[in-house]
Design an enzyme around this catalytic site. Structure first.
Site, short mmCIF file in Angstrom:
data_model
loop_
_atom_site.label_atom_id
_atom_site.label_comp_id
_atom_site.label_asym_id
_atom_site.label_seq_id
_atom_site.Cartn_x
_atom_site.Cartn_y
_atom_site.Cartn_z
N PHE A 1 0.98 -1.35 0.50
CA PHE A 1 -0.23 -0.06 0.18
C PHE A 1 0.33 1.42 -0.20
O PHE A 1 2.07 1.39 0.95
CB PHE A 1 -1.22 -0.27 1.25
CG PHE A 1 -2.03 1.05 1.17
CD1 PHE A 1 -2.95 1.21 0.21
CD2 PHE A 1 -2.01 1.96 1.71
CE1 PHE A 1 -4.14 2.13 0.17
CE2 PHE A 1 -2.93 2.78 2.40
CZ PHE A 1 -3.81 2.33 1.01
N ASP B 1 1.84 -6.40 7.36
CA ASP B 1 0.65 -5.51 7.49
C ASP B 1 -0.48 -6.34 6.69
O ASP B 1 -1.14 -7.28 6.03
CB ASP B 1 0.51 -4.52 6.34
CG ASP B 1 -0.23 -3.05 6.61
OD1 ASP B 1 -1.55 -3.53 6.67
OD2 ASP B 1 -0.47 -2.08 5.75
N TYR C 1 -11.19 -1.17 10.71
CA TYR C 1 -12.71 -0.85 9.13
C TYR C 1 -12.81 -1.06 8.32
O TYR C 1 -13.78 -1.08 8.05
CB TYR C 1 -12.48 0.98 9.39
CG TYR C 1 -11.28 1.57 8.52
CD1 TYR C 1 -11.52 1.25 7.34
CD2 TYR C 1 -9.74 1.87 9.43
CE1 TYR C 1 -9.61 1.34 7.06
CE2 TYR C 1 -8.74 2.29 8.48
CZ TYR C 1 -8.81 1.85 7.79
OH TYR C 1 -7.62 2.71 6.64
N LYS C 2 -11.79 -2.59 7.93
CA LYS C 2 -12.70 -3.61 7.21
C LYS C 2 -13.02 -4.20 7.18
O LYS C 2 -14.28 -3.96 7.55
CB LYS C 2 -11.36 -3.77 5.85
CG LYS C 2 -10.22 -2.60 5.56
CD LYS C 2 -8.88 -2.97 4.57
CE LYS C 2 -7.91 -1.48 4.41
NZ LYS C 2 -8.00 -0.79 3.59
N ARG D 1 -12.84 -3.08 -8.44
CA ARG D 1 -12.47 -4.54 -7.09
C ARG D 1 -13.66 -4.80 -5.96
O ARG D 1 -14.83 -3.58 -6.08
CB ARG D 1 -11.51 -2.87 -6.41
CG ARG D 1 -10.87 -4.26 -5.00
CD ARG D 1 -9.76 -3.42 -3.98
NE ARG D 1 -9.99 -2.19 -3.33
CZ ARG D 1 -9.72 -1.85 -2.19
NH1 ARG D 1 -8.54 -2.12 -1.81
NH2 ARG D 1 -10.27 -1.10 -1.67
#
Length: 397
Positions: free
Chosen positions: A113, A184, A209-210, A356
């Site tokens: 990321f 990560d 939060y995912k 996605r």
């Protein structure tokens, strides 16, 4: 056996919406509103500052950390929560570099990321010890690990393609070369079966939060392997990482274990919502979750490839080689996604051309997956995406 019908009932899911974007932001757990009201009114409202003691607020980061630890294969007492993922990565990387002072290279890959790479660039420049960040293709990581590398810093699941790194094998390669490994888990925790202990990871960080459904901006987590926990020196020596924060000593003494990786005052309201969200995982078997996510993603892939030949699969075809998402490439990805969203199918876009879709068995059904693929095929077949409104870019994609 995990009952995904029961877990689905735990979430607020707007009628008429098929939600394939839990890999960006999980939906609202129904219990979150009740928990937030309780903390606002009965704890903060009624107890005021006394709530720090009466409601045990100070230990909430560790208690929530232990709940996350179970989902990532970490031992109790090795995970704490708070701050953001960027802050936690900064802490982990600084601590790892200090454990390898004679080495100068941080190794990462092009699938990482961008924020992780930004953090690494900033930290290495600030430390000013001739440190450098080496970024290679994901497939080249193993061969790039040599005795110049201090830290291998990788995201287990590629945020664009869903490509899955072999955490265990790459951590072994890092250790064999004398390096440390930071993972990560932003697209792993709550999506796939993770075992940082079996992989022997030195550090792991992630957001909540995912797939963990903690809400927008929910606190991040950090895991420090127990062998390092009482040795690492936190670069952010915040008062709540102090061994006795309310002694108000002039000198900093790090707390025991992972508690030294705490920084500032814990975000109690956000942690309370995250704690409520984690209730959904109480009876979930991670192997069953992984099997269900593969079934969902494979059904979607088959439907899309059968009816949308203009899309190109941008994820590994082998479901065991990817996380809980699928990506497809198309030059008009942004407009196509806006047309989908307008029809109640929510996914997202990653530049320059990636559609996605995330697959979350906690609340997603196979019927919804098939309907979503049918709607996608209709959007493409009719060029419904080619309207001015769908080409107009919003700040968040």
């Amino acid at each position: 056996m995990t009952d995904f019908t029961a877990t689905r009932a735990l979430f607020h899911l707007p009628e008429g919406v098929i939600y394939l974007d839990g890999n960006s932001l999980g939906p609202l757990p129904r219990s979150a509103s009740t928990r937030m009201a309780q903390v606002l009114e009965r704890q903060w409202g009624d107890r005021l500052i006394r709530a720090w003691n009466d409601c045990d607020w100070m230990t909430l980061p560790a208690r929530v950390g232990d709940r996350i630890a179970r989902l990532i294969g970490a031992p109790a007492g090795s995970v704490t929560t708070g701050d953001t993922l960027s802050v936690k990565l900064f802490q982990a990387l600084a601590a790892a570099l200090a454990l390898r002072p004679d080495r100068r290279v941080v190794l990462s890959d092009t699938g990482n990321f961008p924020s992780d790479l930004y953090i690494a660039d900033g930290l290495l420049g600030a430390l000013g010890r001739g440190l450098s960040l080496k970024v290679v293709a994901p497939e080249a990581v193993a061969d790039a690990i040599d005795d110049s590398v201090a830290v291998v810093m990788l995201t287990e699941v590629d945020y664009r393609s869903g490509r899955l790194h072999d955490m265990r094998a790459l951590t072994w390669r890092a250790h064999a070369a004398g390096a440390l490994a930071i993972w990560d888990l932003a697209h792993s925790a709550g999506a796939i079966a993770v075992d940082v202990t079996a992989a022997d990871a030195d550090f792991a960080v992630g957001c909540t939060y995912k797939y963990l459904n903690g809400g927008p901006g929910a606190p991040a987590f950090i895991h420090v392997a127990p062998r390092h926990a009482d040795v690492v020196q936190p670069i952010l020596s915040g008062w709540l990482g102090h061994d006795a924060p309310f002694a108000f000593e002039r000198a900093y003494r790090p707390a025991a274990g992972v508690e030294r990786m705490r920084v500032g005052t814990p975000p109690i309201l956000a942690l309370a919502v995250l704690d409520a969200a984690l209730d959904a995982w109480n009876d979930v078997d991670m192997a069953a979750l992984r099997a269900a996510s593969i079934r969902l993603s494979e059904r979607f892939r088959a439907e899309v490839e059968a009816h949308c030949p203009m899309l190109t699969l941008a994820s590994p075809r082998d479901p065991h080689a990817r996380g809980s998402q699928l990506s497809f490439a198309h030059p008009q990805a942004y407009a196509i996604m806006q047309a989908l969203i307008a029809r109640g199918v929510i996914g997202d876009v990653r530049a320059p051309d990636i559609l996605r879709f995330g697959f979350t068995p906690l609340y997603l059904t196979e019927d919804e997956v098939v309907r979503a693929a049918t709607i996608l095929a209709e959007v493409l077949a009719t060029d419904a995406w080619d309207r001015p409104a769908y080409h107009r870019r919003a700040p968040v994609t």
